[in-house]
Scaffold this motif. Sequence first.
Motif, PDB file in Angstrom:
ATOM      1  N   GLU A   1       0.827  -1.211   0.000  1.00  0.00           N
ATOM      2  CA  GLU A   1       0.000   0.000   0.000  1.00  0.00           C
ATOM      3  C   GLU A   1       0.863   1.263   0.000  1.00  0.00           C
ATOM      4  O   GLU A   1       0.566   2.235  -0.694  1.00  0.00           O
ATOM      5  N   THR A   2       1.939   1.248   0.788  1.00  0.00           N
ATOM      6  CA  THR A   2       2.864   2.395   0.795  1.00  0.00           C
ATOM      7  C   THR A   2       3.493   2.585  -0.578  1.00  0.00           C
ATOM      8  O   THR A   2       3.587   3.713  -1.095  1.00  0.00           O
ATOM      9  N   TRP A   3       3.902   1.491  -1.171  1.00  0.00           N
ATOM     10  CA  TRP A   3       4.543   1.565  -2.487  1.00  0.00           C
ATOM     11  C   TRP A   3       3.571   2.073  -3.551  1.00  0.00           C
ATOM     12  O   TRP A   3       3.941   2.864  -4.416  1.00  0.00           O
ATOM     13  N   ARG A   4       2.344   1.629  -3.487  1.00  0.00           N
ATOM     14  CA  ARG A   4       1.346   2.079  -4.462  1.00  0.00           C
ATOM     15  C   ARG A   4       1.098   3.575  -4.347  1.00  0.00           C
ATOM     16  O   ARG A   4       1.016   4.268  -5.369  1.00  0.00           O
ATOM     17  N   GLN A   5       1.000   4.093  -3.120  1.00  0.00           N
ATOM     18  CA  GLN A   5       0.767   5.525  -2.935  1.00  0.00           C
ATOM     19  C   GLN A   5       1.941   6.349  -3.437  1.00  0.00           C
ATOM     20  O   GLN A   5       1.767   7.420  -4.015  1.00  0.00           O
ATOM     21  N   ILE A   6       3.153   5.858  -3.241  1.00  0.00           N
ATOM     22  CA  ILE A   6       4.337   6.572  -3.748  1.00  0.00           C
ATOM     23  C   ILE A   6       4.314   6.638  -5.267  1.00  0.00           C
ATOM     24  O   ILE A   6       4.582   7.691  -5.874  1.00  0.00           O
ATOM     25  N   LEU A   7       3.982   5.531  -5.903  1.00  0.00           N
ATOM     26  CA  LEU A   7       3.937   5.514  -7.367  1.00  0.00           C
ATOM     27  C   LEU A   7       2.836   6.418  -7.914  1.00  0.00           C
ATOM     28  O   LEU A   7       2.968   6.959  -9.023  1.00  0.00           O
ATOM     29  N   VAL A   8       1.780   6.612  -7.162  1.00  0.00           N
ATOM     30  CA  VAL A   8       0.702   7.494  -7.609  1.00  0.00           C
ATOM     31  C   VAL A   8       1.083   8.965  -7.457  1.00  0.00           C
ATOM     32  O   VAL A   8       0.761   9.810  -8.309  1.00  0.00           O
ATOM     33  N   ASP A   9       1.790   9.292  -6.383  1.00  0.00           N
ATOM     34  CA  ASP A   9       2.068  10.702  -6.066  1.00  0.00           C
ATOM     35  C   ASP A   9       3.227  11.284  -6.869  1.00  0.00           C
ATOM     36  O   ASP A   9       3.220  12.480  -7.191  1.00  0.00           O
ATOM     37  N   ILE A  10       4.211  10.483  -7.191  1.00  0.00           N
ATOM     38  CA  ILE A  10       5.410  11.034  -7.840  1.00  0.00           C
ATOM     39  C   ILE A  10       5.101  11.660  -9.196  1.00  0.00           C
ATOM     40  O   ILE A  10       5.574  12.772  -9.489  1.00  0.00           O
ATOM     41  N   PRO A  11       4.323  11.056 -10.067  1.00  0.00           N
ATOM     42  CA  PRO A  11       4.037  11.726 -11.351  1.00  0.00           C
ATOM     43  C   PRO A  11       3.241  13.024 -11.205  1.00  0.00           C
ATOM     44  O   PRO A  11       3.250  13.849 -12.121  1.00  0.00           O
ATOM     45  N   ARG A  12       2.564  13.214 -10.080  1.00  0.00           N
ATOM     46  CA  ARG A  12       1.757  14.429  -9.896  1.00  0.00           C
ATOM     47  C   ARG A  12       2.585  15.646  -9.521  1.00  0.00           C
ATOM     48  O   ARG A  12       2.142  16.767  -9.703  1.00  0.00           O
TER      49      ARG A  12
ATOM     50  N   SER B   1       4.801   7.053  11.364  1.00  0.00           N
ATOM     51  CA  SER B   1       4.034   7.864  10.427  1.00  0.00           C
ATOM     52  C   SER B   1       3.903   7.189   9.073  1.00  0.00           C
ATOM     53  O   SER B   1       2.845   7.206   8.449  1.00  0.00           O
ATOM     54  N   GLY B   2       4.989   6.561   8.621  1.00  0.00           N
ATOM     55  CA  GLY B   2       4.973   5.985   7.298  1.00  0.00           C
ATOM     56  C   GLY B   2       4.917   7.083   6.237  1.00  0.00           C
ATOM     57  O   GLY B   2       5.108   8.277   6.513  1.00  0.00           O
ATOM     58  N   TYR B   3       4.664   6.657   5.018  1.00  0.00           N
ATOM     59  CA  TYR B   3       4.560   7.647   3.941  1.00  0.00           C
ATOM     60  C   TYR B   3       3.158   8.261   3.937  1.00  0.00           C
ATOM     61  O   TYR B   3       2.150   7.539   4.025  1.00  0.00           O
ATOM     62  N   VAL B   4       3.121   9.595   3.839  1.00  0.00           N
ATOM     63  CA  VAL B   4       1.875  10.345   3.773  1.00  0.00           C
ATOM     64  C   VAL B   4       1.922  11.214   2.532  1.00  0.00           C
ATOM     65  O   VAL B   4       2.977  11.792   2.197  1.00  0.00           O
ATOM     66  N   GLN B   5       0.804  11.294   1.868  1.00  0.00           N
ATOM     67  CA  GLN B   5       0.743  12.109   0.649  1.00  0.00           C
ATOM     68  C   GLN B   5       1.154  13.544   0.958  1.00  0.00           C
ATOM     69  O   GLN B   5       0.637  14.169   1.863  1.00  0.00           O
ATOM     70  N   GLY B   6       2.069  14.075   0.192  1.00  0.00           N
ATOM     71  CA  GLY B   6       2.598  15.420   0.398  1.00  0.00           C
ATOM     72  C   GLY B   6       4.062  15.424   0.761  1.00  0.00           C
ATOM     73  O   GLY B   6       4.767  16.415   0.513  1.00  0.00           O
ATOM     74  N   ILE B   7       4.557  14.327   1.344  1.00  0.00           N
ATOM     75  CA  ILE B   7       5.980  14.272   1.677  1.00  0.00           C
ATOM     76  C   ILE B   7       6.825  14.278   0.417  1.00  0.00           C
ATOM     77  O   ILE B   7       7.963  14.763   0.408  1.00  0.00           O
ATOM     78  N   ASN B   8       6.279  13.756  -0.673  1.00  0.00           N
ATOM     79  CA  ASN B   8       7.041  13.723  -1.926  1.00  0.00           C
ATOM     80  C   ASN B   8       7.419  15.124  -2.390  1.00  0.00           C
ATOM     81  O   ASN B   8       8.472  15.337  -3.002  1.00  0.00           O
ATOM     82  N   ASP B   9       6.567  16.135  -2.089  1.00  0.00           N
ATOM     83  CA  ASP B   9       6.901  17.507  -2.495  1.00  0.00           C
ATOM     84  C   ASP B   9       8.111  18.044  -1.740  1.00  0.00           C
ATOM     85  O   ASP B   9       8.839  18.905  -2.256  1.00  0.00           O
ATOM     86  N   LEU B  10       8.314  17.567  -0.524  1.00  0.00           N
ATOM     87  CA  LEU B  10       9.391  18.119   0.308  1.00  0.00           C
ATOM     88  C   LEU B  10      10.774  17.677  -0.153  1.00  0.00           C
ATOM     89  O   LEU B  10      11.773  18.256   0.288  1.00  0.00           O
TER      90      LEU B  10
END
Length: 567
Positions: free
Chosen positions: A318-329, A360-369
Amino acid sequence: MNDSGARAVMPHVNEGLGRAMSPQRRPFWKRNAPKVPGRSVQASPVREQVKDQKPRKTLSFQDFEDNTSDAWDDAEDEIIALSEAKLSFESLLPASVDPVRPGSNNQASAPQRIEEFTGDTTVTVTRDFTSQSSTGPSVGPSMTGRQKGVGPGVGIRQSTPQAVAPQAPPPVHTQQPPSSSPTPEEPTELAINIPFHSDEAGESNVTQAGGRSNPPSRLSRQLGRAHSDDKSLSEREGAKLRKVNEHIAGPNTDLDALKKMVWSGVPREARPTVWKLLSNYLPANVERRSMMLERKREEYFRFVDQYYPSRTQELHVETWRQILVDIPRMNSQLPFFHQSSIHEIYERVLFIWAIRHPASGYVQGINDLVTPFFVVFLSEYTDLDVITEDFDASQNLDPKALNSIEADCFWCLSKLLDGIQDNYTFAQPGIQLKVNALRELVKRIDAPLHAHLEAHMVEYLQFAFRWMNNLLMRELPLRCTIRLWDTYLAEPQGFSTFHLYVCAAFLIRWRKDLLREKDFQGLMLHLQNLPTIHWGDDEIGLILAEAYRLKYMFADAPNHLNQKKKT
């Protein structure tokens, strides 16, 4: 002789004055108009004759009328006469200018020089001035002094011929035309001394006159003040860069002094090292830095070898799937971040951080940082600006350089998130506390805006959640985020406490636009699409200054934010 006899004799005395003085020759609209006393004039010969023939002992109205003149008595109106007059160029010069008049009385034209003394380089242009009308004396333009009011740094030099002894004008500029003093047959020369700023040492005057070379095409840009402003700005930045480099190159860097030095911005060339120092990633001791970097980079890639293969396991899927979704955005408007090699770097950094921080794990928005760190650390290896220029990381960078950038981003991101980790734990309590604090702060500093938002049912959580979660990265251009983080790293608890005051100042910045919105939909559309695309360092500087003022007022008095009205 009575008045009627005098008027009858007047046409015979002077035929040239008959049209002006005879009532029969006057236009009808002037003939019977009432006489209004005006300025006194010299008596005409006819009036002198009338007075000699019959002097009056007492001053009558007729005597007063004969000795005064108004607009109706003139042969031609003064305005018409002025419009027909041919004024010379000399008559238009200021009275303080003392013309020098070499040459003869019949000189038709004379040299005119317009010079600008604001720079070191001279541009000379030659033009011909046509002679004036033959109805008046021919006058050539010239002036020995600098005339102000013609333009910034422009003076007019002129020489007008008169029947006086020739007098040579004093030299004003070292550059003189090759010919001698002008003669009546010579064309007028217009010399314009234009400041020509050069980036190359030894570049001299550029001249245009009589077949000389033309000035460079960039001359029009250099005539304004932008070039000098940019030059002074670059000088200040250069001085600051030297000061910062000297400070961080010492045996032991004083981090407190460095924070004060770079609070207003870090020079681009020194930013990678300064950010690593202020993130406590690099040690203050210079001798230990290279060893520390090597050790931390090796440690990161051991984590990659250990944890990255488990990304497809059911525990982490689930963490990996969310990362793959957020990075292209992220940063969809920048082609650089669409490269597959960049995506792979982000995937590894985010997944390793999530595995090592299970609370905490990965949370949407950390990718921007990750993005500001990546862009800043990339500048160590290339002079290209990846924000504005096309850059292929896989072809233009060595794999070792990409590995170093990746490891540095991971460790600096970890240091940043350690101070705001409660923003990303379950239910994100840190963000909720900051949003409530923002609401109370705005209520204290701008009650009309707060009441306007409340009246239209706008909750602060609806727009400020993203401000806290992404640290305003979705609201600001990337260049502005990097400048903002310069100050955050220099501020104590910059990403947590000071960010609250930045958000308050950011909201107050749009108060006029928000107060014009009269419904919930208009307010939310404006708050979620703020027009900051053209912002730069100046706008960010104003926001930071206002945030510092708010912090100075409220940070040391937290009860101001929690104060409740007594019932």
